[in-house]
Design a protein around this motif. Structure first.
Motif, short mmCIF file in Angstrom:
data_model
loop_
_atom_site.label_atom_id
_atom_site.label_comp_id
_atom_site.label_asym_id
_atom_site.label_seq_id
_atom_site.Cartn_x
_atom_site.Cartn_y
_atom_site.Cartn_z
N GLY A 1 0.79 -1.22 0.00
CA GLY A 1 0.00 0.00 0.00
C GLY A 1 0.83 1.27 0.00
N HIS A 2 2.16 1.15 0.01
CA HIS A 2 3.02 2.33 0.03
C HIS A 2 4.14 2.19 -0.99
N SER A 3 4.70 3.34 -1.35
CA SER A 3 5.86 3.35 -2.23
C SER A 3 6.73 4.54 -1.85
N LEU A 4 7.94 4.54 -2.37
CA LEU A 4 8.84 5.66 -2.13
C LEU A 4 8.19 6.98 -2.53
N GLN A 5 7.36 6.97 -3.56
CA GLN A 5 6.73 8.20 -4.01
C GLN A 5 5.89 8.85 -2.91
N ASP A 6 5.26 8.05 -2.05
CA ASP A 6 4.50 8.60 -0.92
C ASP A 6 5.40 9.46 -0.04
N LEU A 7 6.60 8.95 0.23
CA LEU A 7 7.55 9.68 1.08
C LEU A 7 8.07 10.91 0.37
N LEU A 8 8.39 10.77 -0.92
CA LEU A 8 8.89 11.91 -1.68
C LEU A 8 7.86 13.03 -1.75
N ASP A 9 6.59 12.68 -1.92
CA ASP A 9 5.52 13.69 -1.95
C ASP A 9 5.43 14.42 -0.61
N PHE A 10 5.51 13.66 0.49
CA PHE A 10 5.46 14.29 1.82
C PHE A 10 6.63 15.25 1.98
N PHE A 11 7.83 14.76 1.68
CA PHE A 11 9.01 15.60 1.87
C PHE A 11 8.99 16.83 0.97
N ALA A 12 8.50 16.70 -0.25
CA ALA A 12 8.39 17.87 -1.14
C ALA A 12 7.49 18.92 -0.49
N GLY A 13 6.44 18.48 0.16
CA GLY A 13 5.52 19.39 0.82
C GLY A 13 6.11 20.15 1.99
N VAL A 14 7.22 19.63 2.55
CA VAL A 14 7.88 20.32 3.67
C VAL A 14 9.22 20.92 3.24
N GLY A 15 9.48 20.93 1.91
CA GLY A 15 10.67 21.59 1.39
C GLY A 15 11.95 20.78 1.45
N ILE A 16 11.82 19.46 1.54
CA ILE A 16 13.00 18.59 1.57
C ILE A 16 12.98 17.74 0.31
N HIS A 17 14.10 17.74 -0.41
CA HIS A 17 14.12 17.14 -1.74
C HIS A 17 15.20 16.07 -1.88
N PRO A 18 14.94 15.07 -2.75
CA PRO A 18 15.90 13.98 -2.91
C PRO A 18 17.17 14.44 -3.60
N GLY A 19 18.25 13.77 -3.21
CA GLY A 19 19.54 13.96 -3.87
C GLY A 19 20.00 12.59 -4.33
N ARG A 20 20.94 12.05 -3.63
CA ARG A 20 21.45 10.72 -3.96
C ARG A 20 20.41 9.66 -3.64
N HIS A 21 20.37 8.63 -4.48
CA HIS A 21 19.40 7.54 -4.28
C HIS A 21 20.05 6.22 -4.67
N ASP A 22 20.03 5.28 -3.77
CA ASP A 22 20.50 3.93 -4.05
C ASP A 22 19.30 3.00 -3.94
N PRO A 23 18.70 2.62 -5.08
CA PRO A 23 17.49 1.82 -5.04
C PRO A 23 17.70 0.36 -4.63
N GLY A 24 18.92 -0.05 -4.42
CA GLY A 24 19.15 -1.43 -3.99
C GLY A 24 18.79 -2.43 -5.09
N THR A 25 18.76 -3.69 -4.70
CA THR A 25 18.49 -4.74 -5.68
C THR A 25 17.11 -5.36 -5.52
N GLU A 26 16.45 -5.13 -4.40
CA GLU A 26 15.11 -5.66 -4.16
C GLU A 26 14.09 -4.56 -4.42
N ALA A 27 13.02 -4.87 -5.12
CA ALA A 27 12.00 -3.86 -5.44
C ALA A 27 11.45 -3.26 -4.16
N GLY A 28 11.39 -1.93 -4.12
CA GLY A 28 10.81 -1.23 -2.98
C GLY A 28 11.75 -1.05 -1.80
N LEU A 29 13.00 -1.46 -1.94
CA LEU A 29 13.98 -1.35 -0.85
C LEU A 29 15.15 -0.52 -1.33
#
Length: 169
Positions: free
Chosen positions: A133-161
């Motif tokens: 029921g959740h994805s990284l996009q949920d967190l990114l949307d929340f953080f964008a709303g408080v003025g915090i934005h992604p930089g480096r991202h290591d998506p790992g090898t397992e989906a969603g981790l």
């Protein structure tokens, strides 16, 4: 704590075993004046938190613990739960850096926190997990709303981790 001698570190650790290791590390390194371990989970609401704990300070502890851990002696433990808002309110100084690795509870903790609690936060480093029921996009949307934005991202090898670094512009 040594790299930033004026910083104060608040650690919330749900695993009783891991909390013990952290407390001993703080004491051994003479950081007791500036670092404190709370034997409590971070959660979306205050109260109690129940999760699977191996008793070995395993990275598999938590909501996303694999079922095979039960066969190896892991047990359910219940610990006090604190919200991010409470942690920020109780911190002895402004919270400017957040490091979060809470094994699947990140959605509950972050999405149920208030924007005001993130006002002073400059940097976030967090591991995120596959949670139905959740994805990284949920967190990114929340953080964008408080003025915090992604930089480096290591998506790992397992989906969603993965691990993501975010900062305030």
């Amino acid at each position: 704590a040594r790299a930033l001698p004026r910083a104060h570190v608040e650690v919330y650790e749900a695993s009783p075993t891991s909390a013990g290791y952290i407390a001993r590390n703080i004491a051994t390194n003479g950081l007791g004046e500036r670092a404190r371990v709370h034997k409590a989970a971070m959660a979306g609401s205050a109260g109690e938190f129940t999760f699977l704990d191996s008793g070995t300070a395993s990275g598999h502890n938590g909501l996303t613990a694999p079922e095979w851990m039960k066969d190896q002696g892991a047990r359910e433990v219940t610990v006090p739960a604190r919200t991010f808002d409470q942690a920020v309110q109780d911190a002895p100084t402004k919270v400017q850096v957040v490091k979060m690795d809470i094994e699947g509870a990140e959605y509950d903790v972050i999405l149920n926190s208030s924007a005001d609690s993130w006002r002073e936060v400059r940097k976030v480093v967090m591991e995120y997990h596959p949670v139905a029921g959740h994805s990284l996009q949920d967190l990114l949307d929340f953080f964008a709303g408080v003025g915090i934005h992604p930089g480096r991202h290591d998506p790992g090898t397992e989906a969603g981790l993965g691990v993501i670094w975010l900062s305030r512009s």
